[in-house]
Scaffold this motif. Structure first.
Motif, PDB file in Angstrom:
ATOM      1  N   GLN A 640       0.831  -1.213   0.000  1.00 15.56           N
ATOM      2  CA  GLN A 640       0.000   0.000   0.000  1.00 15.56           C
ATOM      3  C   GLN A 640       0.862   1.258   0.000  1.00 15.56           C
ATOM      4  O   GLN A 640       0.543   2.243  -0.659  1.00 15.56           O
ATOM      5  N   GLN A 641       1.964   1.237   0.721  1.00 18.53           N
ATOM      6  CA  GLN A 641       2.843   2.407   0.758  1.00 18.53           C
ATOM      7  C   GLN A 641       3.634   2.557  -0.534  1.00 18.53           C
ATOM      8  O   GLN A 641       3.950   3.660  -0.962  1.00 18.53           O
ATOM      9  N   ILE A 642       3.942   1.387  -1.164  1.00 20.43           N
ATOM     10  CA  ILE A 642       4.652   1.453  -2.451  1.00 20.43           C
ATOM     11  C   ILE A 642       3.786   2.138  -3.495  1.00 20.43           C
ATOM     12  O   ILE A 642       4.288   2.773  -4.432  1.00 20.43           O
ATOM     13  N   ASN A 643       2.473   2.034  -3.306  1.00 23.40           N
ATOM     14  CA  ASN A 643       1.561   2.681  -4.258  1.00 23.40           C
ATOM     15  C   ASN A 643       1.798   4.191  -4.324  1.00 23.40           C
ATOM     16  O   ASN A 643       1.564   4.814  -5.365  1.00 23.40           O
ATOM     17  N   GLU A 644       2.249   4.805  -3.215  1.00 19.39           N
ATOM     18  CA  GLU A 644       2.544   6.235  -3.240  1.00 19.39           C
ATOM     19  C   GLU A 644       3.732   6.529  -4.150  1.00 19.39           C
ATOM     20  O   GLU A 644       3.737   7.524  -4.883  1.00 19.39           O
ATOM     21  N   LEU A 667       9.924   3.012 -12.464  1.00 15.49           N
ATOM     22  CA  LEU A 667       8.494   2.727 -12.539  1.00 15.49           C
ATOM     23  C   LEU A 667       8.265   1.290 -13.017  1.00 15.49           C
ATOM     24  O   LEU A 667       7.377   0.574 -12.504  1.00 15.49           O
ATOM     25  N   LEU A 668       9.063   0.855 -13.974  1.00 10.45           N
ATOM     26  CA  LEU A 668       8.961  -0.508 -14.484  1.00 10.45           C
ATOM     27  C   LEU A 668       9.230  -1.524 -13.382  1.00 10.45           C
ATOM     28  O   LEU A 668       8.533  -2.541 -13.246  1.00 10.45           O
ATOM     29  N   SER A 669      10.232  -1.217 -12.540  1.00  9.28           N
ATOM     30  CA  SER A 669      10.555  -2.142 -11.444  1.00  9.28           C
ATOM     31  C   SER A 669       9.424  -2.207 -10.424  1.00  9.28           C
ATOM     32  O   SER A 669       9.126  -3.286  -9.877  1.00  9.28           O
ATOM     33  N   LEU A 670       8.776  -1.047 -10.162  1.00 11.06           N
ATOM     34  CA  LEU A 670       7.648  -1.034  -9.226  1.00 11.06           C
ATOM     35  C   LEU A 670       6.470  -1.815  -9.799  1.00 11.06           C
ATOM     36  O   LEU A 670       5.784  -2.556  -9.072  1.00 11.06           O
ATOM     37  N   TYR A 671       6.210  -1.636 -11.067  1.00  8.62           N
ATOM     38  CA  TYR A 671       5.138  -2.404 -11.718  1.00  8.62           C
ATOM     39  C   TYR A 671       5.429  -3.899 -11.637  1.00  8.62           C
ATOM     40  O   TYR A 671       4.550  -4.720 -11.323  1.00  8.62           O
ATOM     41  N   ALA A 672       6.679  -4.279 -11.934  1.00 13.91           N
ATOM     42  CA  ALA A 672       7.046  -5.700 -11.923  1.00 13.91           C
ATOM     43  C   ALA A 672       6.907  -6.284 -10.526  1.00 13.91           C
ATOM     44  O   ALA A 672       6.568  -7.470 -10.365  1.00 13.91           O
ATOM     45  N   LEU A 673       7.138  -5.433  -9.517  1.00  6.05           N
ATOM     46  CA  LEU A 673       7.087  -5.916  -8.141  1.00  6.05           C
ATOM     47  C   LEU A 673       5.650  -6.031  -7.621  1.00  6.05           C
ATOM     48  O   LEU A 673       5.311  -7.021  -6.958  1.00  6.05           O
ATOM     49  N   ARG A 675       2.500  -4.492  -9.436  1.00  7.68           N
ATOM     50  CA  ARG A 675       1.368  -4.333 -10.358  1.00  7.68           C
ATOM     51  C   ARG A 675       1.692  -4.946 -11.715  1.00  7.68           C
ATOM     52  O   ARG A 675       1.975  -4.249 -12.692  1.00  7.68           O
ATOM     53  N   PRO A 676       1.670  -6.264 -11.809  1.00  8.70           N
ATOM     54  CA  PRO A 676       1.966  -6.900 -13.106  1.00  8.70           C
ATOM     55  C   PRO A 676       0.950  -6.539 -14.181  1.00  8.70           C
ATOM     56  O   PRO A 676       1.292  -6.486 -15.364  1.00  8.70           O
ATOM     57  N   ASP A 677      -0.314  -6.282 -13.794  1.00  3.67           N
ATOM     58  CA  ASP A 677      -1.317  -5.907 -14.802  1.00  3.67           C
ATOM     59  C   ASP A 677      -0.964  -4.559 -15.439  1.00  3.67           C
ATOM     60  O   ASP A 677      -1.125  -4.380 -16.664  1.00  3.67           O
ATOM     61  N   SER A 678      -0.499  -3.655 -14.613  1.00  4.80           N
ATOM     62  CA  SER A 678      -0.120  -2.339 -15.140  1.00  4.80           C
ATOM     63  C   SER A 678       1.168  -2.407 -15.943  1.00  4.80           C
ATOM     64  O   SER A 678       1.427  -1.537 -16.786  1.00  4.80           O
ATOM     65  N   LEU A 679       1.980  -3.432 -15.688  1.00  5.37           N
ATOM     66  CA  LEU A 679       3.257  -3.564 -16.380  1.00  5.37           C
ATOM     67  C   LEU A 679       3.045  -3.718 -17.879  1.00  5.37           C
ATOM     68  O   LEU A 679       3.630  -2.982 -18.690  1.00  5.37           O
ATOM     69  N   LEU A 680       2.219  -4.675 -18.271  1.00  9.40           N
ATOM     70  CA  LEU A 680       2.001  -4.915 -19.696  1.00  9.40           C
ATOM     71  C   LEU A 680       1.328  -3.712 -20.360  1.00  9.40           C
ATOM     72  O   LEU A 680       1.662  -3.329 -21.483  1.00  9.40           O
ATOM     73  N   SER A 681       0.412  -3.088 -19.635  1.00 13.86           N
ATOM     74  CA  SER A 681      -0.261  -1.904 -20.169  1.00 13.86           C
ATOM     75  C   SER A 681       0.750  -0.780 -20.419  1.00 13.86           C
ATOM     76  O   SER A 681       0.691  -0.089 -21.446  1.00 13.86           O
ATOM     77  N   TYR A 682       1.677  -0.610 -19.472  1.00 11.73           N
ATOM     78  CA  TYR A 682       2.706   0.428 -19.631  1.00 11.73           C
ATOM     79  C   TYR A 682       3.586   0.124 -20.836  1.00 11.73           C
ATOM     80  O   TYR A 682       3.895   1.022 -21.643  1.00 11.73           O
ATOM     81  N   LEU A 683       3.996  -1.170 -20.988  1.00 10.27           N
ATOM     82  CA  LEU A 683       4.871  -1.535 -22.107  1.00 10.27           C
ATOM     83  C   LEU A 683       4.176  -1.330 -23.442  1.00 10.27           C
ATOM     84  O   LEU A 683       4.777  -0.821 -24.407  1.00 10.27           O
ATOM     85  N   GLU A 684       2.907  -1.711 -23.516  1.00 11.69           N
ATOM     86  CA  GLU A 684       2.173  -1.530 -24.769  1.00 11.69           C
ATOM     87  C   GLU A 684       1.975  -0.047 -25.091  1.00 11.69           C
ATOM     88  O   GLU A 684       2.047   0.366 -26.251  1.00 11.69           O
ATOM     89  N   GLN A 685       1.744   0.759 -24.045  1.00 10.42           N
ATOM     90  CA  GLN A 685       1.557   2.195 -24.260  1.00 10.42           C
ATOM     91  C   GLN A 685       2.861   2.857 -24.707  1.00 10.42           C
ATOM     92  O   GLN A 685       2.846   3.836 -25.453  1.00 10.42           O
ATOM     93  N   ALA A 686       3.984   2.326 -24.262  1.00 12.19           N
ATOM     94  CA  ALA A 686       5.274   2.884 -24.660  1.00 12.19           C
ATOM     95  C   ALA A 686       5.562   2.665 -26.130  1.00 12.19           C
ATOM     96  O   ALA A 686       6.379   3.379 -26.723  1.00 12.19           O
ATOM     97  N   GLY A 687       4.889   1.683 -26.775  1.00 12.11           N
ATOM     98  CA  GLY A 687       5.058   1.458 -28.204  1.00 12.11           C
ATOM     99  C   GLY A 687       6.115   0.426 -28.510  1.00 12.11           C
ATOM    100  O   GLY A 687       6.696  -0.202 -27.617  1.00 12.11           O
ATOM    101  N   THR A 688       6.380   0.244 -29.804  1.00 14.29           N
ATOM    102  CA  THR A 688       7.337  -0.777 -30.261  1.00 14.29           C
ATOM    103  C   THR A 688       8.506  -0.180 -31.008  1.00 14.29           C
ATOM    104  O   THR A 688       9.336  -0.926 -31.527  1.00 14.29           O
ATOM    105  N   ASN A 689       8.537   1.157 -31.092  1.00 17.37           N
ATOM    106  CA  ASN A 689       9.666   1.799 -31.772  1.00 17.37           C
ATOM    107  C   ASN A 689      10.799   1.993 -30.766  1.00 17.37           C
ATOM    108  O   ASN A 689      10.677   2.785 -29.826  1.00 17.37           O
ATOM    109  N   PRO A 690      11.918   1.293 -30.930  1.00 13.22           N
ATOM    110  CA  PRO A 690      13.007   1.391 -29.936  1.00 13.22           C
ATOM    111  C   PRO A 690      13.531   2.811 -29.748  1.00 13.22           C
ATOM    112  O   PRO A 690      14.009   3.161 -28.669  1.00 13.22           O
ATOM    113  N   ASN A 691      13.434   3.634 -30.786  1.00  8.08           N
ATOM    114  CA  ASN A 691      13.941   5.007 -30.683  1.00  8.08           C
ATOM    115  C   ASN A 691      13.042   5.901 -29.847  1.00  8.08           C
ATOM    116  O   ASN A 691      13.460   6.986 -29.442  1.00  8.08           O
ATOM    117  N   ARG A 692      11.826   5.495 -29.627  1.00  8.26           N
ATOM    118  CA  ARG A 692      10.881   6.303 -28.864  1.00  8.26           C
ATOM    119  C   ARG A 692      10.552   5.675 -27.512  1.00  8.26           C
ATOM    120  O   ARG A 692       9.644   6.141 -26.825  1.00  8.26           O
TER     121      ARG A 692
END
Length: 974
Positions: A640-644, A667-673, A675-692
């Motif tokens: 609960q405190q990590i959520n802050e 943020l990725l490490s916190l998601y992995a620790l 919020r795994p559901d938010s992890l995939l959503s974050y990765l998909e939102q970041a896109g697939t272009n390595p330069n971006r």
């Protein structure tokens, strides 16, 4: 710090002893040097008038720079002091033994009354030469005249008052008619209004004065030998011209207010001091038998305007029975007494004789002293000589008298332009207040003096007057110059110590609560004073030490806030577990460095409020500097405190659009620790272009692999274009996910086929599902049945993929038929091309004899030419000139080379001894080469019409005039 102050107090004692020794040898205490380089001019500066009267002077009057004197028996001399070289002499025209008794000149210098000893009165106006007798005044010996300063003019006196030797007061008016054909009496009327009496009966009216104040109120002062009368009354507005009868009528039944003294000179005289022209007198001096009655005039009083009266007795060398005073004149601070042989000036403040001027016997006895009220000059005459006194800087020593009278405010007023005198007055006032135990007032005065600082400080210390000492130091500090930094530092530190001592004493006494609050407010005002800010800032370490030594944490925090030392303030609150207060200070002052320093502590206790504060700071905070605080916090906190921490990181990523890799990785490490559901959503939102993508792909892959988030790993493999690894891992999760990965390499069919083969092998060998394997064939057009067959086991019957084999054979047949059809189409195309070539060989065009070149407009048949299908015709050289500039550089070079070769083949042979066969062979070869060269030139030059082909289209953006030749072309048109 306290020991330093103790040492300084000891030095004060030593310094005071040195100063006492300096005083013993006559060294002044004041910082000013009071030296006069030149002899100071006396206040009353006498000047003898360069005038030798032909006859003795009987009487002299002066007003408004107009001087009138009576000479001998029958002569009157008038002098305009502005034009002293143009005197005017008038004859009285008296044949009898009459002598001039007194003369009276009004305030404008226009009206002159001449009283004769025969109880007659003459009148002379400044604008005329003839003396007129006042018939109505006959029979009265005139002693005094009260002029009307409010209604009088140059031709009319207005209502005036006249006093006689019999005690009667008459009201009269004199007017001079201008331009009249007939001579009229100047005296308009002459009527008695009152009689002055003493205890023995009527007494001569020695002096008369009329003053008007606001609202039509009049004061009339009349004197006899021993009495001074006051008449007060109002004259209705608009009736002033009717005179003063109504005022005297009010006192018909009772005596007016008067002052009486027993002694008698046989006469009296009153003088007034008027500070400026056309104003009311401010003070008076009445010379009578007992001395001089001096006082001020207060016009606000209802009955008597005489105020602050006191009698200054005559100096001891004046005996009224032998050498009684003759006249009196009043100035601002002195009255002058005229004696038969001298003039004495007495100060009205203390009654002391400050000036005495003895006249030589050769001048004769002094007769009369008068003052011109407009120019403040004093005139004295004998029967032979006239003197004039100029009053110069009369107030120069008044400050001393006021100081000796303990009237320090007045003393300071009269020496405000003389700092050395002001310093003496302030020192005297300070000492006076100290002696009377008014220590605070004494401190304020001492602070303004140049007296020795140490001596004054010790004085208050020995008297145990800390409050007065503080007041002295505060005032002294406020008077220091910015350059006196050492003195400023010393006083500031000493005052801080005194304030803290005083507050400590008052705080422990409940009965002194109000005084404590008042002193605390003064101390805070002292600390926050802009003038002390620089000194306090430079010496803040010493001030902190003083505050700490007294245990005054409240003022330590207050001082830290003033010094903008918010780090100390926040640290103080954190040490006392006042985390909300610490955060409030941070939020209020929005200092990024303090947030970075104290966030690790605060987030352990109030994480939500801290994150709210971070969010309110927005982009002013660098989130990378806050990551250590979040890492320490998240390692020891619950989910609960990590959520802050996640909330703030999401704010940075989605609201502030941060692109820093460290932020995204965290943020990725916190998601992995958590919020795994938010992890995939974050990765998909970041896109697939390595330069971006702003997170580290390798770090993300390792992190997801450690926590077993396979779908996230598959997504990262796809972003990294590691499709084989993505498919391999996806097959462990979901075949459909693997299929989506297999179609990604669109430009590499071989790799895509390989990936689909992996999927087919997995379906056949791992899942042993033939139908799914056949579905893979329909999903990917690159797979054939023959590619999949090796994966099936030997025991599988053909019935399972019979349909797939048939479909594959049908596809092969269709492909063969398509190839046959394409071969037939190619054969037909080749046939048509051969026919077109044959037709072109037989094609020709006709040229008329009159045809002209499209470029030069000369006959076409004169030189070699080209004919295009579009109808345009060009000479060979004209076409070459038009085409060459627009050719690419390599074609220009090739064309020049071909032209050189063509020219070489056109030259005759230089050898005359070649064999005939060889020459024929050479000619044949040369002719063939020449035709080939011309054909190559034609291919370049005559490929298309220069007017209809692509060359014209490409040249559409070229200027008509070559920029390099623009200046030359422009000059040719001028």
């Amino acid at each position: 710090m306290a020991s330093i102050l103790d040492e300084y107090e000891d030095s004060l004692h030593r310094s005071a002893a040195v100063q006492q020794s300096r005083a013993a040898v006559g060294i002044p205490h004041s910082g000013y040097v009071n030296a006069r380089l030149e002899k100071e001019t006396p206040i009353f500066n006498k000047q003898r008038i360069d005038f030798a009267p032909p006859e003795k002077i009987n009487s002299l009057v002066v007003s408004s720079n107009q001087l009138c004197m009576s000479l001998g028996k029958d002569t009157l001399l008038r002098i305009d002091l502005g034009k002293p070289d143009e005197p005017n002499q008038v004859e009285l025209g008296r044949k009898d033994e009459a002598r001039v008794y007194k003369m009276f000149l009004d305030h404008t210098g226009s009206h002159l009354l001449i009283a004769l000893n025969t109880s007659e009165c003459l009148y002379l106006n400044r604008s005329v030469q003839k003396v007129r007798a006042l018939s109505r005044w006959k029979g009265h010996l005139i002693e005094s005249v009260g002029w009307n300063k409010f209604l009088g003019s140059e031709t009319n006196t207005g209502p005036i008052l006249v006093g006689t030797s019999q005690g009667q007061i008459y009201e009269a008016e004199i007017s001079v008619s201008e331009g009249s054909l007939f001579s009229t009496n100047p005296d308009q009327y002459f009527r008695q209004v009152y009689t002055l009496e003493e205890e023995s009966g009527p007494a001569p009216v020695c002096c008369l004065e009329i003053e008007r104040v606001i609202e039509g109120k009049f004061f009339i002062i009349a004197t006899t030998r021993k009495r001074l009368f006051q008449f007060v009354g109002k004259v209705p507005e608009g009736t002033e011209q009717q005179g003063f009868s109504s005022i005297f009528a009010m006192h018909a039944d009772h005596l007016p207010s008067f002052r009486e003294f027993p002694a008698n000179l046989g006469f009296s005289e009153i003088a007034f001091y008027t500070p400026k022209l056309r104003s009311n007198p401010r003070s008076f001096a009445w010379m009578m038998g007992n001395g001089v009655l001096y006082g001020t005039l207060d016009y606000s009083r209802p009955d008597s305007i005489l105020s602050d009266e006191r009698v200054w007795v005559y100096p001891s060398d004046i005996d009224i029975t032998v050498n009684k005073p003759i006249s009196i004149v009043l100035t601002q601070f002195h009255f002058l007494l005229l004696l038969p042989d001298r003039v004495k000036a007495v100060c009205t403040l203390n009654g002391q004789v400050v000036f005495q001027d003895l006249f030589l016997e050769k001048f004769g006895l002094l007769t009369r002293m008068i003052k011109d009220p407009t120019v403040q000059q004093i005139w004295i005459h004998t029967e032979k000589v006239v003197f004039r006194y100029h009053v110069q800087r009369e107030s120069r020593d008044v400050w001393k008298m006021y100081m000796n009278m303990n009237k320090f405010d007045l003393a300071k007023e009269y020496c405000k332009d003389r700092p050395e005198c002001l310093d003496i007055v302030l020192a005297k006032e300070a000492e006076h207040c100290f002696q009377n135990k008014r220590y605070l007032d004494s401190a304020k005065c001492y602070a303004l003096t140049q007296n020795y600082f140490e001596e004054i400080a010790l004085k208050f210390i020995e008297a145990k007057q800390e409050e007065a000492l503080m007041e002295f130091l505060i005032k002294k500090l406020s008077n220091l110059k910015p350059s006196e930094k050492t003195q400023t530092t010393l006083l500031t530190t000493w005052l801080t110590e005194l304030y803290l001592n005083w507050l400590g004493i008052l705080e422990g006494d409940p009965s002194q609560r109000n005084l404590y609050l008042d002193t605390r407010e003064k101390f805070r005002t002292f600390l926050s004073s802009p003038k002390n800010k620089e000194c306090l800032f430079n010496n803040r370490a010493s001030i902190y030490d003083l505050l700490a030594s007294h245990g005054d944490t409240e003022h330590m925090v207050y001082f830290a806030v003033i010094m903008q030392d918010y780090e100390r303030v926040v640290a103080h609150h954190c040490q006392h577990d006042e985390y909300d207060e610490a955060l409030n200070v941070l939020s209020r002052h929005r200092d990024e460095k303090l947030f970075y320093k104290f966030s690790p502590v605060l987030i352990q206790h109030i994480p939500k409020k801290v994150v709210d504060a971070w969010i309110s700071m927005g982009s002013r905070l660098d989130a990378r500097n806050l990551i250590p605080a979040l890492v320490n916090y998240s390692q020891s906190a619950s989910t609960q405190q990590i959520n802050e921490a996640i909330r703030y990181m999401e704010f940075c990523v989605y609201q502030l659009e941060e692109t820093q890799q460290a932020i995204h990785n965290y943020l990725l490490s916190l998601y992995a620790l958590c919020r795994p559901d938010s992890l995939l959503s974050y990765l998909e939102q970041a896109g697939t272009n390595p330069n971006r993508i702003h997170y580290d792909l390798k770090y993300a892959l390792r992190l997801c692999a450690e926590h077993g988030h396979h779908r996230a790993c598959v997504h990262i493999y796809k972003v990294m274009e590691l499709y084989e690894e993505a498919v391999d891992l996806a097959l462990q999760v979901d075949v459909d996910l693997a299929k989506s990965c297999a179609d990604l390499p669109e430009d590499d069919e071989e790799l895509r086929k390989k990936l689909w083969l992996k999927i087919a092998r997995h379906v056949v060998q791992e899942e042993k599902d033939v139908k799914k394997a056949m579905a893979c064939l329909s999903s990917c057009a690159l797979l054939k049945i023959e590619d999949v067959l090796p994966f099936f086991p030997d025991f599988v019957t053909i019935d399972h993929f019979k349909e797939a084999i048939c479909n594959s054979l049908e596809d092969y047949n269709k492909h063969i038929e398509e190839l046959k059809r394409e071969m037939e189409e190619a054969t037909q195309s080749a046939k048509r091309i051969r026919e077109d070539i044959q037709e072109m060989r037989n094609k020709y065009g006709s040229v008329e004899p009159q045809e002209k070149c499209a470029a030069c407009d000369f006959p076409l048949l004169n030189r070699p030419f080209y004919l295009f299908l579009c109808g345009h015709m060009f000479h060979y050289d004209c076409l070459l000139q038009a085409v060459f500039p627009n050719l690419p550089a390599y074609k220009q070079a090739k064309l020049e080379d071909l032209q050189k070769k063509l020219a070489a083949t056109s030259q005759p042979s230089k050898s005359h001894h070649r064999p005939k066969d060889a020459d024929t062979i050479s000619l044949g070869k040369g002719q063939q080469s020449r035709e080939q060269i011309k054909a190559d030139i034609d291919d370049i030059v005559a490929a298309e019409c220069v007017y209809c082909g692509e060359l014209m289209i490409r040249s559409i953006d070229k200027p008509f005039i070559d920029p390099q030749k623009y200046e030359e072309e422009m000059q040719s048109w001028l």
